[in-house]
Design a protein around this motif. Structure first.
Motif, short mmCIF file in Angstrom:
data_model
loop_
_atom_site.label_atom_id
_atom_site.label_comp_id
_atom_site.label_asym_id
_atom_site.label_seq_id
_atom_site.Cartn_x
_atom_site.Cartn_y
_atom_site.Cartn_z
N GLY A 180 3.58 -5.74 24.64
CA GLY A 180 3.62 -6.38 24.03
C GLY A 180 2.60 -7.51 23.52
O GLY A 180 1.67 -6.45 23.18
N SER A 204 7.51 -6.10 26.89
CA SER A 204 7.78 -7.43 26.20
C SER A 204 6.74 -8.39 26.86
O SER A 204 6.22 -9.15 26.21
CB SER A 204 8.60 -8.08 25.90
N SER A 300 9.04 -14.50 22.00
CA SER A 300 9.56 -13.66 20.35
C SER A 300 9.52 -13.60 19.52
O SER A 300 11.25 -13.22 19.03
CB SER A 300 10.83 -14.58 21.94
N ASP A 303 9.79 -10.53 17.24
CA ASP A 303 9.76 -9.35 17.54
C ASP A 303 11.10 -8.74 17.36
O ASP A 303 11.16 -7.32 17.58
CB ASP A 303 9.90 -9.87 18.92
N SER A 304 12.23 -9.43 16.66
CA SER A 304 12.93 -9.42 16.32
C SER A 304 12.84 -7.74 15.21
O SER A 304 11.68 -8.01 14.19
CB SER A 304 13.76 -10.15 15.91
#
Length: 304
Positions: A180, A204, A300, A303-304
């Motif tokens: 990550g 991650s 996060s 991350d998408s």
């Protein structure tokens, strides 16, 4: 970390040139040091400005001078004396501030030390040490004490998960490896994140680093860290310090100067001295977005 501090200073006190000054603090913690040093252990009273000037004079005469107080009284109250008497003359006075960050939480904003190392690093010749674990204290005192220039040592409390094996001290240490982002934390705050980040899947889980010495121009990041930055997966800097003058600002300037493009740059920091409610250090960390859920949310976010 006060017990480890006391033990390390007792060992150092075998040097006949060492003197230790306290601003009427250290009770129920530093008595073994007082017993070991006798007249060289000086209670300067609630007179921090005078204490720093006396320590500067002692250092000028060749003594090994150490100054101790709670963090805001160590750097904020006597700032002019640190600037004029210590830093300008490059005298090797060692300032030890206990309870860095929000360490004295319920005592309110006057006792928060969230701009401490940034303020002091604006002075010439100054360096800052932010031990991350109890086990770091002895090495930090050796490194600070061995440098012929002033230093500030910010003490907190070790917060590692039970059973965690602390790696050998170094200014930069990688504590976790993953695929990550890169996360770099200043000082003991890193211990609060270890269990949660280690539990993440490899894909991650971040490359987690802890930094314990500033400024970066005297403590360059290792090649492995620079390679991770250059991968473009993003970097998140976390510190219990205000946005300006801290590790985040130093690292951003470092990357800009080196032409490093890390991808997303995130900075989690101490957002305020005042909040609507007083509370513990952990409460204030959560208010600033420095708790575990806040870090996981930040990691996060892109991350998408």
């Amino acid at each position: 970390m006060r017990k480890q501090l006391c033990d390390a200073l007792v060992a150092r006190s075998r040097r006949p040139d060492m003197v230790f000054l306290t601003g009427d603090l250290g009770f129920m913690a530093l008595e073994p040091l007082q017993d070991a040093m006798n007249d060289r252990f000086i209670n300067a009273g609630v007179a921090e400005q005078n204490m720093v000037s006396v320590a500067a004079a002692m250092a000028r005469e060749g003594l090994d001078a150490w100054v101790y107080s709670i963090a805001p009284f160590c750097y904020a109250r006597p700032f002019e004396q640190i600037r004029n008497d210590v830093a300008f003359h490059n005298l090797p006075v060692k300032l030890i501030g206990n309870g860095g960050g929000y360490g004295y939480g319920v005592m309110g904003p006057t006792h928060h030390a969230i701009e401490d190392y940034g303020v002091l690093l604006s002075l010439p010749n100054m360096s800052a040490f932010i031990p991350a674990f109890d086990e770091d204290v002895e090495a930090v005192l050796d490194r600070a004490g061995g440098a012929q220039k002033p230093a500030y040592i910010r003490l907190g409390r070790g917060e590692i998960p039970k059973g965690y094996a602390v790696p050998t001290y170094a200014p930069w240490r990688q504590l976790l490896q993953g695929d990550g982002k890169t996360v770099v934390v200043a000082g003991p705050l890193v211990g609060t994140y270890l269990a949660a980040l280690e539990a993440l899947p490899q894909s991650s889980r971040p490359n987690l680093w802890v930094v314990t010495e500033l400024p970066l121009d005297g403590n360059s990041p290792p090649p492995e860290f620079i390679a991770q930055l250059a991968s473009g997966r993003g970097v998140c800097v976390v510190e219990e310090h205000v946005r300006r003058g801290g590790l985040g600002a130093e690292l951003a300037l470092f990357m800009l100067g080196k032409g490093i493009h890390p991808g997303a740059f995130q900075h989690l920091y101490a957002r305020a001295h005042h909040y609507a409610s007083y509370g513990s250090q952990n409460f204030l960390r959560a208010q600033s977005g420095l708790d575990v859920p806040s870090l996981l949310a930040a990691l996060s976010k892109h991350d998408s």
